[in-house]
Design an enzyme around this catalytic site. Structure first.
Site, mmCIF file in Angstrom:
data_model
loop_
_atom_site.group_PDB
_atom_site.id
_atom_site.type_symbol
_atom_site.label_atom_id
_atom_site.label_comp_id
_atom_site.label_asym_id
_atom_site.label_seq_id
_atom_site.Cartn_x
_atom_site.Cartn_y
_atom_site.Cartn_z
ATOM 1 N N GLU A 29 0.844 -1.215 0.000
ATOM 2 C CA GLU A 29 0.000 0.000 0.000
ATOM 3 C C GLU A 29 0.873 1.256 0.000
ATOM 4 O O GLU A 29 1.842 1.351 0.743
ATOM 5 C CB GLU A 29 -0.893 -0.021 1.246
ATOM 6 C CG GLU A 29 -1.812 1.180 1.315
ATOM 7 C CD GLU A 29 -2.875 1.022 2.394
ATOM 8 O OE1 GLU A 29 -3.455 -0.068 2.521
ATOM 9 O OE2 GLU A 29 -3.117 2.015 3.103
ATOM 10 N N ARG A 129 -15.419 4.726 4.585
ATOM 11 C CA ARG A 129 -16.114 5.953 4.977
ATOM 12 C C ARG A 129 -15.161 7.139 4.862
ATOM 13 O O ARG A 129 -15.519 8.204 4.379
ATOM 14 C CB ARG A 129 -16.600 5.837 6.428
ATOM 15 C CG ARG A 129 -17.427 7.016 6.858
ATOM 16 C CD ARG A 129 -17.642 7.028 8.350
ATOM 17 N NE ARG A 129 -16.435 7.396 9.063
ATOM 18 C CZ ARG A 129 -16.354 7.502 10.385
ATOM 19 N NH1 ARG A 129 -17.396 7.236 11.136
ATOM 20 N NH2 ARG A 129 -15.237 7.853 10.960
ATOM 21 N N GLY A 130 -13.927 6.942 5.318
ATOM 22 C CA GLY A 130 -12.949 8.021 5.290
ATOM 23 C C GLY A 130 -12.722 8.617 6.660
ATOM 24 O O GLY A 130 -13.561 8.493 7.554
ATOM 25 N N ALA A 178 -15.311 3.417 18.446
ATOM 26 C CA ALA A 178 -15.964 2.488 19.372
ATOM 27 C C ALA A 178 -15.042 2.125 20.543
ATOM 28 O O ALA A 178 -15.357 1.250 21.333
ATOM 29 C CB ALA A 178 -16.376 1.226 18.616
ATOM 30 N N TYR A 325 1.593 -1.844 4.846
ATOM 31 C CA TYR A 325 1.519 -0.381 4.763
ATOM 32 C C TYR A 325 2.966 0.074 4.600
ATOM 33 O O TYR A 325 3.698 0.194 5.575
ATOM 34 C CB TYR A 325 0.934 0.190 6.055
ATOM 35 C CG TYR A 325 -0.499 -0.205 6.326
ATOM 36 C CD1 TYR A 325 -1.493 0.100 5.412
ATOM 37 C CD2 TYR A 325 -0.859 -0.865 7.486
ATOM 38 C CE1 TYR A 325 -2.810 -0.256 5.654
ATOM 39 C CE2 TYR A 325 -2.175 -1.223 7.739
ATOM 40 C CZ TYR A 325 -3.142 -0.918 6.818
ATOM 41 O OH TYR A 325 -4.448 -1.272 7.053
HETATM 42 C C1 LIG Z 1 -7.370 -0.916 5.391
HETATM 43 C C2 LIG Z 1 -7.726 0.527 5.622
HETATM 44 C C3 LIG Z 1 -7.507 1.456 4.614
HETATM 45 C C4 LIG Z 1 -7.849 2.810 4.810
HETATM 46 N N1 LIG Z 1 -7.629 3.722 3.793
HETATM 47 C C5 LIG Z 1 -8.032 5.002 3.939
HETATM 48 C C6 LIG Z 1 -7.909 5.962 2.876
HETATM 49 O O1 LIG Z 1 -7.388 5.654 1.810
HETATM 50 N N2 LIG Z 1 -8.366 7.223 3.073
HETATM 51 C C7 LIG Z 1 -8.952 7.598 4.246
HETATM 52 O O2 LIG Z 1 -9.370 8.749 4.359
HETATM 53 N N3 LIG Z 1 -9.075 6.721 5.272
HETATM 54 C C8 LIG Z 1 -8.631 5.440 5.146
HETATM 55 N N4 LIG Z 1 -8.775 4.546 6.183
HETATM 56 C C9 LIG Z 1 -9.316 5.013 7.453
HETATM 57 C C10 LIG Z 1 -10.840 4.934 7.478
HETATM 58 O O3 LIG Z 1 -11.373 5.816 6.536
HETATM 59 C C11 LIG Z 1 -11.263 5.329 8.882
HETATM 60 O O4 LIG Z 1 -10.885 4.350 9.810
HETATM 61 C C12 LIG Z 1 -12.707 5.724 9.028
HETATM 62 O O5 LIG Z 1 -12.844 6.326 10.305
HETATM 63 C C13 LIG Z 1 -13.684 4.564 8.956
HETATM 64 O O6 LIG Z 1 -13.781 4.036 7.710
HETATM 65 P P1 LIG Z 1 -14.600 2.678 7.463
HETATM 66 O O7 LIG Z 1 -14.662 2.463 6.018
HETATM 67 O O8 LIG Z 1 -14.096 1.607 8.330
HETATM 68 O O9 LIG Z 1 -16.015 3.185 8.024
HETATM 69 P P2 LIG Z 1 -17.390 2.481 8.250
HETATM 70 O O10 LIG Z 1 -17.369 1.091 7.765
HETATM 71 O O11 LIG Z 1 -18.433 3.365 7.704
HETATM 72 O O12 LIG Z 1 -17.481 2.426 9.855
HETATM 73 C C14 LIG Z 1 -17.061 3.479 10.699
HETATM 74 C C15 LIG Z 1 -17.587 3.291 12.091
HETATM 75 O O13 LIG Z 1 -18.945 3.598 12.125
HETATM 76 C C16 LIG Z 1 -19.709 2.488 12.569
HETATM 77 N N5 LIG Z 1 -20.888 2.426 11.694
HETATM 78 C C17 LIG Z 1 -21.022 3.043 10.505
HETATM 79 N N6 LIG Z 1 -22.245 2.806 9.996
HETATM 80 C C18 LIG Z 1 -22.863 2.017 10.863
HETATM 81 C C19 LIG Z 1 -24.140 1.450 10.886
HETATM 82 N N7 LIG Z 1 -25.026 1.626 9.897
HETATM 83 N N8 LIG Z 1 -24.462 0.689 11.943
HETATM 84 C C20 LIG Z 1 -23.605 0.502 12.937
HETATM 85 N N9 LIG Z 1 -22.363 1.032 12.970
HETATM 86 C C21 LIG Z 1 -22.009 1.777 11.954
HETATM 87 C C22 LIG Z 1 -18.809 1.281 12.365
HETATM 88 O O14 LIG Z 1 -19.117 0.215 13.223
HETATM 89 C C23 LIG Z 1 -17.480 1.876 12.663
HETATM 90 O O15 LIG Z 1 -17.298 1.960 14.054
HETATM 91 C C24 LIG Z 1 -8.421 3.212 6.039
HETATM 92 C C25 LIG Z 1 -8.612 2.268 7.065
HETATM 93 C C26 LIG Z 1 -8.262 0.936 6.868
HETATM 94 C C27 LIG Z 1 -8.452 -0.049 7.984
#
Ligand SMILES: Cc1cc2nc3c(=O)[nH]c(=O)nc-3n(C[C@H](O)[C@H](O)[C@H](O)COP(=O)(O)OP(=O)(O)OC[C@H]3O[C@@H](n4cnc5c(N)ncnc54)[C@H](O)[C@@H]3O)c2cc1C
Length: 412
Positions: A29, A129-130, A178, A325
């Site tokens: 990555e 989500r970001g 969380a 990473y």
């Molecule tokens: C492998 C990896 C790559 C990443 N790459 C990037 C990147 O390129 N750019 C960047 O900006 N960030 C990146 N991140 C960080 C990521 O964007 C953040 O951790 C962000 O805060 C959460 O993204 P997510 O997609 O996990 O969110 P989500 O899956 O939307 O979840 C976020 C939180 O909200 C809760 N939640 C959301 N919706 C619900 C629902 N309907 N019901 C219950 N709970 C819910 C989840 O349980 C979780 O605690 C990366 C993280 C990882 C692990």
């Protein structure tokens, strides 16, 4: 086995590799660098690393709040054209309005970015989500946009069918949102203790009830059409193993790919683990503190520790891919993989003279705790001021100096 061409989905290639008896694949990555020179250097590094390691896929991150949208896409397309199976990250806060533009329709902006990726041959997306943009504490959905990664996965399957392979993020210790401070650590269950972390005398944990919600939600993300989970970094392999077993208990049966943060520098390690409230086993913490002033020893230890973690993961039989990473650097990754015999003297290829150009676009010039140099000598950033200047404590002296942005450089 069909040819591994960059226009194929990761999950299909992985399944074929598994059927052919391949036990462990690698993936790498990168993030978009800040300067044009950095981009040029990154292209050369990605080429070198591809030649040395034959990664199954190559991730390109998407800057917080969409700050690097165009560049992330450009870099991922370049990777695709140069033979990488490109895995482009995409977040719900996608693209910021450019100067002179009216507000951007957030869903359309994401749709257009996905279409551009597809038109350029990219078939793999990490749906996220970001993080909040720099300077903001909380993530906020844009009006009319997606609220979470689940929404994005659903949208992609609805509007793009099976065109894309989709990965999503997983959090073995719970998502930072969380994770809460624990007033009385003696009340923690065994499972909670095993994923708790401590910083500055305080204990943090994703409590069992919150962990359950996280797992329920992860199951929804996978059921909506994700092929693969890539995890947040972790330094305690037992936490990862428990997470994979929990995924299976929850009926989440896709591959869970461990996200491996390379230990390259003491300041970065401390900053990142504290920011993400990552569990750091006591012996690792003590070891890092004991070598904190010796940059070469930290890199050497980064290799030793990485080898142990990867070997443990491979022995567990729970993983098919080791995802690094890289932080846009190569030495520690090569060191680990050479020792594991997953590469053959890749270290001979290392060229990290350009490491200073590998600062992420959209990030601060340096962060509190980073080692920097300036005209007064080497020091550590004590405070960052809103205009980008830094208050630096000069090593060996009690002096603090304030240096303007650009008048100090990070030490790598
Ligand atoms: C492998 C990896 C790559 C990443 N790459 C990037 C990147 O390129 N750019 C960047 O900006 N960030 C990146 N991140 C960080 C990521 O964007 C953040 O951790 C962000 O805060 C959460 O993204 P997510 O997609 O996990 O969110 P989500 O899956 O939307 O979840 C976020 C939180 O909200 C809760 N939640 C959301 N919706 C619900 C629902 N309907 N019901 C219950 N709970 C819910 C989840 O349980 C979780 O605690 C990366 C993280 C990882 C692990």
């Amino acid at each position: 086995m069909a040819a591994i061409t960059p226009d194929r989905k990761i999950i299909d290639i992985l399944n074929e590799k598994k059927a052919a008896g391949v036990k462990t694949c690698l993936s790498l990555e990168y993030f978009p660098p800040r300067t044009e020179e950095g981009v040029k250097n990154l292209y050369a590094r990605m080429d070198r690393m591809k030649g040395a390691l034959s990664p199954l896929f190559t991730d390109m991150t998407w800057g917080a709040g969409g700050s690097t949208a165009d560049l992330s896409l450009e870099l991922a397309l370049h990777a695709q054209k140069t033979g990488h199976v490109s895995n482009l990250h995409m977040t719900c806060t996608n693209i910021q309005a450019k100067e002179g533009e009216e507000d951007v329709d957030p869903k359309k902006a994401i749709h257009d970015a996905l279409q551009a990726a597809l038109d350029g041959g990219i078939r793999n997306i990490v749906a996220l989500r970001g993080d909040p943009p720099a300077g903001e504490e909380e993530w906020k959905a844009s009006e009319g946009g997606f609220a979470c990664a689940l929404d994005l996965v659903k949208y992609m399957r609805e509007h793009f069918g099976q065109e894309f392979g989709i990965s999503v993020a997983g959090y073995p210790e719970g998502h930072p949102n969380a994770i809460s401070e624990v007033a009385d650590p003696s009340t923690l269950t065994e499972a909670e203790k095993a994923r708790s972390s401590s910083f500055d005398g305080k204990t943090y944990c994703c409590l069992d009830a919150d962990y359950k919600k996280e797992m329920d939600y992860l199951k929804e993300k996978v059921d909506a059409g994700s092929d693969l989970i890539i995890t947040q970094m972790f330094f305690d392999v037992e936490v990862f193993k428990t997470f994979v077993k929990d995924c299976r208990k929850w009926g989440i049966n896709c591959p869970v790919v461990p996200g491996l943060m390379c230990i390259n520098a003491y300041g970065g390690f401390k900053k990142m683990t504290k920011f993400c409230k990552t569990r750091v086993p006591a012996d690792l913490d003590a070891k890092m503190d004991s070598i904190k002033d010796d940059a070469a020893a930290v890199k050497e230890f980064g290799v030793e520790f990485g080898v142990k973690v990867c070997q443990d993961l491979m022995d567990s039989g729970l993983i098919e891919v080791l995802h690094f990473y890289t932080l846009n650097l190569e030495k520690v990754v090569y060191g680990i993989l050479d020792q594991l015999k997953l590469s053959d003297n890749a270290l001979a290829l290392v060229n990290e003279k350009d490491a200073a150009s590998m600062v992420a676009k959209g990030s601060a010039w340096a962060r509190v705790g980073d080692e920097v140099t300036c005209e007064h000598g080497k020091g550590v950033v004590d405070e960052l001021l809103p205009d980008g200047s830094a208050v630096i404590v000069i090593s060996g002296k009690d002096d603090k100096v304030t240096m303007a942005k650009g008048a100090y450089q990070k030490v790598f």
